[in-house]
Design a protein around this motif. Structure first.
Motif, PDB file in Angstrom:
ATOM      1  N   ALA A 146       0.777  -1.224   0.080  1.00 39.69           N
ATOM      2  CA  ALA A 146      -0.066   0.108  -0.020  1.00 39.69           C
ATOM      3  C   ALA A 146       1.071   1.127   0.023  1.00 39.69           C
ATOM      4  O   ALA A 146       0.499   2.244  -0.649  1.00 39.69           O
ATOM      5  CB  ALA A 146      -0.864  -0.177   1.328  1.00 39.69           C
ATOM      6  N   GLN A 147       2.006   1.211   0.648  1.00 45.03           N
ATOM      7  CA  GLN A 147       2.896   2.414   0.718  1.00 45.03           C
ATOM      8  C   GLN A 147       3.312   2.577  -0.446  1.00 45.03           C
ATOM      9  O   GLN A 147       3.700   3.801  -1.069  1.00 45.03           O
ATOM     10  CB  GLN A 147       3.811   2.327   1.986  1.00 45.03           C
ATOM     11  N   LEU A 148       4.030   1.495  -1.025  1.00 48.67           N
ATOM     12  CA  LEU A 148       4.912   1.601  -2.408  1.00 48.67           C
ATOM     13  C   LEU A 148       3.805   2.084  -3.539  1.00 48.67           C
ATOM     14  O   LEU A 148       4.048   2.644  -4.594  1.00 48.67           O
ATOM     15  CB  LEU A 148       5.305   0.325  -2.552  1.00 48.67           C
ATOM     16  N   SER A 149       2.592   1.866  -3.300  1.00 44.62           N
ATOM     17  CA  SER A 149       1.678   2.329  -4.385  1.00 44.62           C
ATOM     18  C   SER A 149       0.986   3.756  -4.114  1.00 44.62           C
ATOM     19  O   SER A 149       0.600   4.162  -5.080  1.00 44.62           O
ATOM     20  CB  SER A 149       0.137   1.148  -4.290  1.00 44.62           C
ATOM     21  N   LYS A 150       1.164   4.327  -3.115  1.00 43.28           N
ATOM     22  CA  LYS A 150       0.864   5.745  -2.933  1.00 43.28           C
ATOM     23  C   LYS A 150       1.919   6.744  -3.724  1.00 43.28           C
ATOM     24  O   LYS A 150       2.873   6.402  -4.184  1.00 43.28           O
ATOM     25  CB  LYS A 150       0.885   6.238  -1.524  1.00 43.28           C
ATOM     26  N   THR A 151       1.295   7.801  -4.143  1.00 49.25           N
ATOM     27  CA  THR A 151       1.929   8.826  -4.760  1.00 49.25           C
ATOM     28  C   THR A 151       2.511   9.795  -3.882  1.00 49.25           C
ATOM     29  O   THR A 151       1.964  10.432  -3.192  1.00 49.25           O
ATOM     30  CB  THR A 151       0.902   9.621  -5.678  1.00 49.25           C
TER      31      THR A 151
END
Length: 146
Positions: A139-144
């Motif tokens: 989820a963190q890696l997918s955030k902008t």
């Protein structure tokens, strides 16, 4: 001769700036290939730190690099200010790909110096084996962030 090809993403989630140091310059008078790999690592560490993670404490797991590909596009020189863009894609149950674009703005022109990809795998250093990708890390890696 077959050349390495990396399908680069259209956008990046993280951007950082790094100077080219004199120790990054090789005998050819430009940014050395070994320095590029170090720059990738510095950018990766900064990306992870932007959401409170490290390579050894990455939101429920640790990370290990499984592969690295670099395509050199231009020369970097002492004094250049590098822009390194990073994003994560191609998630699996045990890892993901990090993509990097290194560029500089010189003489009024943007020059891409290198494009790279690292395959990152979740790893349990105590058991010495591959681990599952935690949902929180994904989820963190997918955030902008940029």
């Amino acid at each position: 001769m077959a050349r390495v090809k990396i399908d680069m993403p259209e956008s990046y989630r993280f951007i950082t700036q790094l100077p080219v140091r004199i120790t990054d310059i090789n005998y050819g008078g430009h940014l050395g290939n070994d320095a590029i790999v170090s720059i990738l690592q510095e950018a990766r560490v900064r990306y992870l730190a932007s959401f409170g993670a490290t390579e050894l404490k990455a939101l429920g797991t640790a990370l290990i690099m499984a592969d690295l590909a670099v395509v050199y596009k231009g020369e970097g020189f002492y004094g250049d200010q590098l822009t390194v863009e990073v994003t994560a894609e191609a998630f699996s149950s045990v890892g993901f790909e990090l993509y990097y674009r290194i560029s500089t703005f010189r003489s009024g022109q943007l020059t891409i110096l290198a494009e790279a990809k690292t395959g990152m795998v979740c790893f349990d250093y105590t058991a010495r084996k591959v681990a599952r990708l935690p949902e929180e890390l994904k989820a963190q890696l997918s955030k902008t962030n940029a």
